[in-house]
Motif scaffolding. Structure first.
Motif, short mmCIF file in Angstrom:
data_model
loop_
_atom_site.label_atom_id
_atom_site.label_comp_id
_atom_site.label_asym_id
_atom_site.label_seq_id
_atom_site.Cartn_x
_atom_site.Cartn_y
_atom_site.Cartn_z
N GLU A 235 18.62 9.46 48.88
CA GLU A 235 17.86 9.27 47.66
C GLU A 235 17.49 10.60 47.02
O GLU A 235 16.60 10.67 46.17
N CYS A 236 18.17 11.67 47.42
CA CYS A 236 17.93 12.99 46.86
C CYS A 236 18.83 13.24 45.67
O CYS A 236 19.95 12.73 45.60
N ASP A 237 18.37 14.08 44.75
CA ASP A 237 19.17 14.42 43.59
C ASP A 237 20.04 15.63 43.87
O ASP A 237 20.15 16.08 45.01
N SER A 238 20.66 16.18 42.82
CA SER A 238 21.65 17.24 42.99
C SER A 238 21.00 18.63 43.00
O SER A 238 20.21 18.94 42.10
N PRO A 239 21.35 19.47 43.95
CA PRO A 239 20.96 20.88 43.85
C PRO A 239 21.80 21.55 42.76
O PRO A 239 22.90 21.08 42.43
N PHE A 240 21.32 22.64 42.22
CA PHE A 240 22.10 23.36 41.22
C PHE A 240 23.39 23.92 41.81
O PHE A 240 24.35 24.16 41.08
N SER A 241 23.41 24.11 43.11
CA SER A 241 24.66 24.56 43.73
C SER A 241 25.76 23.53 43.50
O SER A 241 26.93 23.88 43.32
N LEU A 242 25.41 22.24 43.50
CA LEU A 242 26.41 21.18 43.28
C LEU A 242 26.81 21.09 41.81
O LEU A 242 28.00 21.03 41.49
N THR A 243 25.84 21.06 40.90
CA THR A 243 26.19 20.93 39.48
C THR A 243 26.96 22.15 38.99
O THR A 243 27.92 22.01 38.23
N ASN A 244 26.56 23.33 39.44
CA ASN A 244 27.30 24.54 39.04
C ASN A 244 28.71 24.54 39.62
O ASN A 244 29.67 24.92 38.94
N PHE A 245 28.82 24.13 40.88
CA PHE A 245 30.15 24.06 41.49
C PHE A 245 31.04 23.07 40.74
O PHE A 245 32.23 23.33 40.52
N THR A 246 30.48 21.93 40.35
CA THR A 246 31.24 20.92 39.61
C THR A 246 31.78 21.48 38.30
O THR A 246 32.96 21.31 37.96
N PHE A 247 30.92 22.16 37.54
CA PHE A 247 31.37 22.76 36.29
C PHE A 247 32.43 23.83 36.53
O PHE A 247 33.42 23.92 35.79
N ASP A 248 32.22 24.66 37.54
CA ASP A 248 33.20 25.71 37.85
C ASP A 248 34.55 25.09 38.22
O ASP A 248 35.61 25.58 37.82
N PHE A 249 34.51 24.01 39.00
CA PHE A 249 35.74 23.34 39.40
C PHE A 249 36.46 22.74 38.19
O PHE A 249 37.69 22.89 38.05
N LEU A 250 35.70 22.08 37.32
CA LEU A 250 36.31 21.49 36.13
C LEU A 250 36.88 22.57 35.22
O LEU A 250 37.94 22.38 34.60
N ASP A 251 36.19 23.69 35.13
CA ASP A 251 36.67 24.80 34.30
C ASP A 251 38.01 25.30 34.82
O ASP A 251 38.96 25.52 34.04
N GLU A 252 38.12 25.45 36.12
CA GLU A 252 39.33 26.01 36.70
C GLU A 252 40.50 25.03 36.74
O GLU A 252 41.64 25.40 36.47
N HIS A 253 40.21 23.77 37.05
CA HIS A 253 41.28 22.82 37.32
C HIS A 253 41.57 21.84 36.18
O HIS A 253 42.67 21.26 36.15
N TRP A 254 40.61 21.62 35.26
CA TRP A 254 40.81 20.54 34.30
C TRP A 254 40.61 20.92 32.83
O TRP A 254 41.06 20.19 31.95
N SER A 255 39.90 22.00 32.55
CA SER A 255 39.57 22.28 31.15
C SER A 255 40.81 22.56 30.29
O SER A 255 40.76 22.42 29.06
N ASP A 256 41.91 22.94 30.90
CA ASP A 256 43.16 23.15 30.15
C ASP A 256 44.07 21.93 30.17
O ASP A 256 45.20 22.00 29.68
N GLU A 257 43.59 20.81 30.73
CA GLU A 257 44.45 19.64 30.92
C GLU A 257 43.96 18.40 30.20
O GLU A 257 44.55 17.34 30.32
N ILE A 258 42.85 18.49 29.45
CA ILE A 258 42.25 17.31 28.83
C ILE A 258 42.06 17.53 27.33
O ILE A 258 42.06 18.67 26.84
#
Length: 519
Positions: A83-106
């Motif tokens: 029942e815990c929410d997201s640490p900023f380590s998770l949200t930042n990692f998610t954005f970094d991952f999307l930037d690297e792997h998906w931002s040029d594909e959508i």
């Protein structure tokens, strides 16, 4: 009979670090040109960043404090099935991952809100300023990763983004936070009612952000339309509009739950139709029961009576695992048909207007009442008017702009990662048949192969087991859906309703709860 489809507040149609404010400059992102389309978009929801999250804290404190008696501690990147929410380590990692792997594909991004933590810690009550600050942070990352690259982003509000302020204050604040994402032509509509639309593909495909802040019961959560979570009049109208303009609306994208089309009959006064959900039945069992009542064989299905709503998973690992989806849609005919889109849609509109809805012919009001004010223009008295459905519309047949499928990515074994060992989003499953992942064709019959279409998912973002064109069966492709049109969803529902499809049901349940239990 209850007619429902597994669904996932946005309707698609054809015609992190510490708290920091985003850049002040207003960004204007050009929509992609038709010759630059990838035929994919991202849907991401429910990030719930928590600035008070502490690694190694107890779950009973919301991962905010340490209590020695608690056995399981919070992880560095989040605590799955908690029942815990997201640490900023998770949200930042998610954005970094999307930037690297998906931002040029959508081509664009659907972002369905809930960007503040849950207010479930009495020792650290959530403030209105914190809600706005967290939304500014997530909006800033959306600008950085997508908007600055020319990728349109369409946001919508989650229930945790608006409480406890009044609607006027919410609109004032979010009109500033979201100004980079809202086209100037849609800005007055947003200021008036918190809804707006974005042409993600000029003159062809738009996304409407409905923002149901006025439609939720105050004690309900961040869910799509359902009889329990919308005021009844709003729910019936949403269902009616989804069916009435089936030839235009390609699908609905929400953050949570499912919709039931036959509730429209209840709204029209047909008390013979009763809800199938009870307090003692979980969602999986309810869906299987509804699927088992779908007409069989397929030729008996009246597709005019159905609309599809897709439920997206959440980034927050509460109560499941961090996830997002990448959808593919049909752009293969764009070079030859783009100039005729408007003419085609006019033909569809005319064809639809010739049809009269028989199932909803009873307006639910006495004829004498419907001939007088104030009932004459009410939705109940207009159910017999033309309904715009067409078997050749993109929602019914795979053609230009039709939704083709999606791939769901998640972070398994989240609690095994730390500052030194970073996680990686992996494919959980996809709806496509394996053959669609490698759209190759024999060139001139000589054995040479060339790509006949853009792959729905880039091969580099697939597991190694799916990158080979020789694969014919895989655990990643349990459904083999040809596309995400209404007939394809009905067919999947029929298969799940079949008692003999035990293996399919097992996989469906596993992916539905991501290996956990019902939340």
């Amino acid at each position: 009979m209850r007619k429902s489809l597994l669904c996932s507040l946005v309707a698609l149609y054809a015609p992190l670090g510490g708290l920091a404010a985003p850049p002040q400059a207003v960004l204007k992102a050009p929509s992609p040109g038709v010759d630059q389309l990838h035929g994919r978009f991202l849907h991401i929801s429910d990030m719930h960043p928590d600035p008070h999250y502490k690694s190694g804290a107890s779950q009973s404190s919301g991962c905010h404090r340490k209590k020695p008696k608690d056995e399981r501690r919070s992880g560095y990147y989040g605590t799955p099935f908690s029942e815990c929410d997201s640490p900023f380590s998770l949200t930042n990692f998610t954005f970094d991952f999307l930037d690297e792997h998906w931002s040029d594909e959508i081509d664009f991004v659907i972002w369905t809100g809930d960007n503040a933590r849950h207010d479930n810690d009495e020792e650290l009550p959530r403030t209105l300023d914190e809600i706005y600050d967290l939304n500014r942070v997530i909006a800033g990352r959306m600008e950085e990763v997508f908007l600055r690259k020319g990728i349109p982003v369409v946001p919508s509000l989650g229930n945790n983004d608006i409480s406890p302020a009044g609607p006027n204050e919410i609109i004032d604040e979010f009109s500033l936070i979201w100004k980079p994402f809202i086209p100037s032509v849609s800005y007055p509509a947003f200021r008036q009612g918190a809804y707006f639309s974005v042409e993600v593909i000029p003159d062809a495909v738009a996304v409407i952000s409905l923002n149901t802040m006025y439609f939720f019961n105050s004690n309900k959560g961040h869910v799509p339309p359902s009889a329990d979570n919308y005021f009844s009049e709003c729910y019936y109208r949403f269902t009616e509009l989804s069916l009435r303009f089936q030839d235009t609306i390609l699908g609905n994208l929400f953050g949570f739950f499912f919709i039931e089309a036959d509730d429209l009959l209840i709204g029209a006064g047909d008390e013979s139709v009763k809800p199938s959900i009870t307090k003692n039945t979980n969602l999986f069992e309810t869906l299987i029961t509804d699927f088992s009542q779908l007409p069989a064989p397929l030729k008996k299905v009246n597709y005019d009576e159905y609309a599809v709503v897709n439920v997206n998973p959440s980034v927050v690992p509460n109560p499941y695992l961090p996830s997002f989806r990448v959808f593919a849609y049909n752009v293969t005919e764009i070079s030859s048909l783009f100039e005729n889109v408007h003419a085609d849609k006019e033909d569809i509109k005319i064809a639809g207007e010739r049809k009269r809805d028989r199932r909803h012919g009873n307006p639910g009001k006495e004829a004498s009442e419907c001939s007088t004010e104030p009932y004459r223009d009410s939705w109940r008295c207009r159910l017999g008017e033309p309904w715009h459905s067409d078997r050749d519309a993109p929602s019914r047949r795979n053609k230009l702009w039709s939704p083709l499928g999606y791939a769901q990515y998640y972070l398994p074994k989240l609690d095994e990662y730390n500052e030194r060992r970073k996680p990686k989003f992996k494919l959980e499953y996809l709806t496509f048949p394996i053959s669609a992942l490698h759209p190759w064709k024999d060139r001139d019959g000589g054995g040479g192969k060339t790509m006949s279409a853009t792959p729905p998912i880039p091969l580099r973002n697939l597991p190694k087991a799916l990158r080979s064109g020789d694969v014919t069966e895989s655990k990643y492709a349990p459904y083999g859906m040809a596309d995400l049109t209404i007939p394809s969803w009905i067919e999947l529902g029929q298969r799940l309703g079949n008692e003999e499809e035990k293996k399919l049901r097992k996989r469906f349940r596993k992916y539905m709860y991501m290996g956990g239990e019902e939340g």
